[in-house]
Design an enzyme around this catalytic site. Sequence first.
Site, PDB file in Angstrom:
ATOM      1  N   LYS A  41      12.593   1.379  28.150  1.00 28.43           N
ATOM      2  CA  LYS A  41      12.830   1.889  28.970  1.00 28.43           C
ATOM      3  C   LYS A  41      14.093   1.219  29.763  1.00 28.43           C
ATOM      4  CE  LYS A  41      11.385   4.378  33.593  1.00 28.43           C
ATOM      5  NZ  LYS A  41      10.526   3.937  34.591  1.00 28.43           N
ATOM      6  N   SER A  96      10.800   8.587  37.343  1.00 27.30           N
ATOM      7  CA  SER A  96      11.724   8.009  36.613  1.00 27.30           C
ATOM      8  C   SER A  96      12.453   7.992  35.254  1.00 27.30           C
ATOM      9  CB  SER A  96      12.291   6.181  37.396  1.00 27.30           C
ATOM     10  OG  SER A  96      10.642   5.791  37.299  1.00 27.30           O
ATOM     11  N   SER A 113       6.246   7.839  37.897  1.00 26.82           N
ATOM     12  CA  SER A 113       7.309   8.125  36.489  1.00 26.82           C
ATOM     13  C   SER A 113       6.804   7.998  35.343  1.00 26.82           C
ATOM     14  CB  SER A 113       8.153   6.823  37.352  1.00 26.82           C
ATOM     15  OG  SER A 113       8.610   6.659  38.520  1.00 26.82           O
TER      16      SER A 113
END
Length: 470
Positions: free
Chosen positions: A80, A155, A179
């Site tokens: 990420k 997220s 997330s």
Amino acid sequence: MAEIWQWSAVETARRVAAREVSATEVLEAHLARKAAANPALNAVVVDLSAQAREAARAADRAQASGAPLGPLHGVPVTVKINIDLEGQANSNGVPGLAGVIAPGDSPVVANLRAAGAVILGMTNTPEFSLRCFTSNPLHGQTYNPWDPAITCGGSSGGAGASVAAGIGAVAHGNDIGGSLRWPASCNGVATIKPTLGRVPAFNPSATVERPPMAQIMSVQGPLAREVADVRLALEAMSRRDPRDPWWVPAPLTGPAPPSPIKVALAEIPADMETDPEVMALIGQAAAWLADAGYEVVPAVVPDVTAAWRLWCDLISTEIATVQIGPMREMGSAAFIGALEGILHMATILDAAGYMQAMASRARLLREWLMFLETYPLVLAPVSVCRTPAFDADLKGDAAVRRIFHNDQRFLGALSVLGLPVAVAPAGLTAAGHPVGVQLIASRYREDLALDAAQAIEARAGVLAHKLWAR
């Protein structure tokens, strides 16, 4: 016969180790899949193809030399954009942070490399990784591979969308309020939110330490199409790193509970509005666990609403006290609107209130730990409602409150408690949208949660296979 990019991480590592295929061949298959699938998704937003090819060639040389192979040797993965990968920007989706170049690898990246994984790209996140919808001014919006009209979650939305689509066998993500778990549910993949201290975390680019609750609640973990891959990646990510003072040398497996293992099917608080189709899929997951030999018992779990309130108040107080300046200065209008909606849900605490809330957290966690002595697992929703459109949190304060307080109340509640939670896909709605369930275990018993997730997967099937067959 399945194409190389469709293989699980377990199968990929096995075939590379057996020299049935080279790491370079595996990578090229995944890069071709990325070229085909990513333009419509915008899930991988930093292309590391050149580095990945060098890493794959190095993996092949290491194997030819007879060197020991790591558990993910030759397996393509993504990370990420909010963790440090040396030489790359840790932008966190914020244009003002696009120049923050990582001086070294975070522990997760270092551990993935040490395990032999080949990092092919970095995945998208919302600004500051705070929305549960993945879009930012730097890289744009990420789309759900099942249906572009619904959110891919956040997220770790880029992570969930990419691994569901077959871009990498494992995706790294992180979780402070859902997330990892929310994108897993939205995209029909599996994940584990580990116990605090299981997977080490640190960003060498960070100039200040995170506030206390952000440290206690934020964890790193893997998303994958199959539960066995989640387990394998968790093992690889969990290697000690002295830069994380929270890391705990806990074993990855523990003693078996008395059989049959009791699973509490969490009762939904009476004030929560639920979708019958979603609740039916949760019921189906419960039936599958019973079929697998678990004793599933409907039960009232310790106070989910009070735990959610603690999550909301504590994280919002920290934001309002020490983080709000940069967020308002660098955030887009959409981000600030969503952020204000979160802050308006909360009570911003003074020093005494913050301390009292922290003390209340210990009491609630103790109640959960005692409950888990009787019921080693809890089955609960990720969301009690269907996956919404990608901009559902931009409709005002009431919409934000509905998402966090009604639909996803179990996500924030479990974040503040720091318990390990696996997510397994339970099936598809009539519209063809995935729905996941949470499996909660006691501290450092990720193995129990993943065992139950695997039992559900054995009956539900791997949803990504249905996605690819459409």
